[in-house]
Enzyme design. Structure first.
Site, mmCIF file in Angstrom:
data_model
loop_
_atom_site.group_PDB
_atom_site.id
_atom_site.type_symbol
_atom_site.label_atom_id
_atom_site.label_comp_id
_atom_site.label_asym_id
_atom_site.label_seq_id
_atom_site.Cartn_x
_atom_site.Cartn_y
_atom_site.Cartn_z
ATOM 1 N N ILE A 60 0.874 -1.171 0.000
ATOM 2 C CA ILE A 60 0.000 0.000 0.000
ATOM 3 C C ILE A 60 0.911 1.221 0.000
ATOM 4 C CG2 ILE A 60 -0.186 -0.154 2.524
ATOM 5 C CD1 ILE A 60 -2.861 1.220 2.383
ATOM 6 N N SER A 61 0.672 2.161 -0.894
ATOM 7 C CA SER A 61 1.566 3.312 -1.067
ATOM 8 C C SER A 61 1.638 4.150 0.199
ATOM 9 C CB SER A 61 1.096 4.184 -2.233
ATOM 10 O OG SER A 61 1.156 3.482 -3.454
#
Length: 651
Positions: A60-61
């Site tokens: 997840i960024s």
């Protein structure tokens, strides 16, 4: 965990604080619970400014990049938005709090299903997800007012350009596999696009017809692991007993290096300490190494160094190694090494010192600076006491200092501590030469670094780790400079500090650096990074920070870890030298799970809290393996006849 406060702090410090000004984006990120979109066990890291692992080997960024991309897309209420590379669904969820309708495409069906379930649970009913090739967009729902691509491709896919509405914005990373440029494409007419370069980024690959090719099928993981374990068995150099001179001789190959860094997979495993001691004895006696620099607080190590070099303790010295975790350096194996070092120094032409690299002990560091100034410059000591006064309330629990630095009065501490450090260094010519100056000057550096370190803890993320490892590396360089041309050092620290961070998840995902990376960048081939690992046994560790030491059983290594490969080689203890066997180094360069046990060990959450992806043969130059290991034996008042302050020379 107070997620609402953490979320608000994330937005203020990591998003708005770094230049994202779009009020709709900031409000959406205050609203969406990021902890709901990450893997179980990682909730406490949800609001750090870093990417985090999710299922299917994806991430997840980091929050900032999500905010920056959404701001660049200039989203408006009522927009129809396409997101490519939905992953956990977090970015799509944030978009849904701004736009009218969100269509998200993810190529991995398990991630799509999990993201869809999260949207249902949060009642985000304006998000529609599907599994497919995101580089082809979603033509049935086109045109889109905005398209956001959360994966990097070699070029902008034509399909996405065609599905952009007139006036629409496409934000996408474009470039090589390992680094891209973030590009915003605005469609101003049917065949007219304006392009803006928004800076360098690093994303996972965009796989599909408009991106990178699908990776070729590879042999099953089990088949490859069996073959690789056999290769390890063939390349392994057996390790003799620790007291056998042949153990140390195996490491003569590193004797020409200026710095040899020796790691450990935990802070509480006896074999790791004994192996490092045997290697270190050989490098000192046969190859002229005169510095042993350890992952310990400078003032504590300085007290031990004086004893090891036959000097009387300072009358005002604080008892060393009284802070958690006491067993890390107050154990039988370290005690035995320090006794040996003292015997060596009694007859050596050039003594070997024992120094601490670490940053934590602000209280003892300040005391060392003041004691030295009291002796050589009482006026300077008086000024220093005034300057350090605002730090003293948190000396016994300095991590709380971060909560106070938001007021103007406390912000002055960093500047004053740095100024004190500079003033001590400027007086080198007027102060007496010798180890007293080295001790006080380094303690001043430690205070200046520690003030910044504890301040950055307030904000979380990689900054505090990086500040700490930069401090340790700078200390190592100061020691080498102090000992003069030709000085050589041995470093004892955890694998997470020793192995090159650029070849691990900590560097590639969390943007953390470490001492090993900095040594390679500074010394090049004149340093050697040597990691240590184990499969099972016992370890001395705590369950919580500042908790009591426990003897814990180490779980057998995971089937998909580098440790399991070594275990399956069926060789009980060995050395792998990657430079000597490139045919082994190449397959071991593939990222695999690697176990990291620090002073905290929680077997019940081992995968989440103690494993990370790493490329073993690129992370280290060599690797020592001990299949089954045992915990260190802590020394204390009972073993030291009631005088722990004389450790390790109590009588």
């Amino acid at each position: 965990m107070d997620c609402t406060r953490a979320r608000s702090r994330m937005v203020e410090t990591q998003i708005a604080g770094r230049g994202v000004r779009d009020p709709a984006v900031l409000e959406a990120m205050r609203t969406v619970p990021r902890e709901a979109f990450i893997s179980a066990g990682f909730e406490e890291f949800a609001y750090e400014d870093s990417a985090l692992p999710i299922a299917e080997g994806q991430t997840i960024s980091q929050p900032y990049i999500v905010g920056a991309m959404l701001a660049a897309a200039e989203l408006e209420e009522g927009d129809k938005v396409l997101e490519v590379g939905a992953g956990s669904g977090y970015a799509a969820a944030v978009i849904s709090r701004i736009a009218g309708k969100v269509f998200a495409v993810e190529r991995r069906a398990p991630l799509t299903d999990a993201a869809r379930e999260r949207m249902r649970a949060l009642a985000y009913d304006n998000v529609e997800l599907k599994t497919g090739d995101g580089s082809g967009g979603w033509p049935q729902q086109a045109p889109f007012d905005a398209i956001i691509v959360s994966a990097g491709g070699p070029r902008i896919p034509q399909a996405l350009k065609a599905q952009l509405a007139i006036g629409g914005r496409l934000v996408i990373p474009v470039g090589a596999m390992d680094e891209q440029r973030l590009v915003r494409l605005t469609r101003t007419d049917e065949d007219v696009f304006e392009q803006d370069d928004l800076g360098a980024v690093r994303f996972v690959k965009l796989i599909g017809a408009g991106g990178w090719e699908e990776p070729a099928p590879v042999p099953s993981q089990r088949a490859r692991a069996t073959t690789l374990a056999q290769q390890i068995a063939r390349a392994a150099e057996p390790l003799p007993d620790f007291e056998d001179p042949n153990f140390g001789r195996l490491f003569d190959r590193f004797a020409s290096k200026r710095v040899v860094l020796l790691g450990e997979a935990s802070h509480g495993t006896s074999e790791f300490y004994r192996a490092r001691a045997a290697i270190t004895r050989r490098l000192i006696t046969e190859h002229g190494f005169t510095i042993v620099a350890v992952e310990a607080d400078w003032p504590d190590a300085a007290a031990i160094d004086r004893k090891a070099r036959g000097l009387d303790p300072r009358p005002d010295a604080l008892s060393p190694f009284q802070r958690f975790p006491t067993w890390m350096w107050k154990n039988r194996d370290v005690e035995a090494f320090i006794h040996w070092l003292r015997r060596h120094n009694q007859k050596a032409a050039e003594q070997c010192g024992f120094y601490g690299l670490d940053i934590y002990n602000m209280r003892a560091a300040i005391a060392a600076v003041l004691a030295y100034l009291d002796k050589v410059d009482p006026a300077a000591a008086k000024v220093a006491r005034e300057r350090y006064a605002c730090l003293t309330p948190w000396q016994h629990e300095p991590s709380a200092y971060g909560r106070a630095v938001l007021t103007a009065g406390y912000r002055e501490c960093e500047e004053e501590a740095v100024r004190q450090c500079r003033e001590i260094l400027e007086k080198q010519l007027s102060y007496a030469d010798g180890d007293d100056f080295l001790d006080a000057a380094q303690s001043a550096r430690l205070v200046a670094s520690a003030e910044r370190y504890y301040r950055t803890l307030y904000y979380g993320g990689a900054q505090s780790w990086n500040l700490r490892d930069n401090h340790m590396f700078d200390t190592l360089k100061h020691l080498l400079d102090w000992r003069g041309v030709g000085a050589k050092a041995i470093v004892w620290a955890h694998n997470s500090h020793i192995g090159d961070a650029r070849e691990t998840e900590m560097g590639q995902v969390r943007e953390e650096l470490n001492v090993g990376q900095l040594c390679r960048e500074h010394f090049g081939s004149d340093c050697a990074l040597i990691g240590l690992g184990t499969h099972c046994g016992t370890v001395a560790a705590a369950t919580d920070w500042d908790g009591a030491m426990e003897i814990k059983k180490v779980k057998p290594s995971r089937h998909d870890s580098v440790e399991r490969l070594c275990h399956d080689s069926e060789a009980p203890r060995f050395l792998l030298d990657f430079a000597r066997d490139p045919l082994l180094a190449d397959p071991l360069a593939e990222p695999r799970l690697e176990r990291f046990i620090g002073v905290i060990y929680r077997p019940e959450t081992e995968l989440q809290s103690h494993y990370a992806d790493a490329s073993l043969s690129r992370q280290f130059d060599a690797y020592l393996w001990f299949d089954e290991t045992r915990a260190v034996e802590k020394t204390g008042p009972s073993e030291q006849h009631g005088v722990p302050d004389t450790y390790p020379f109590g009588v």
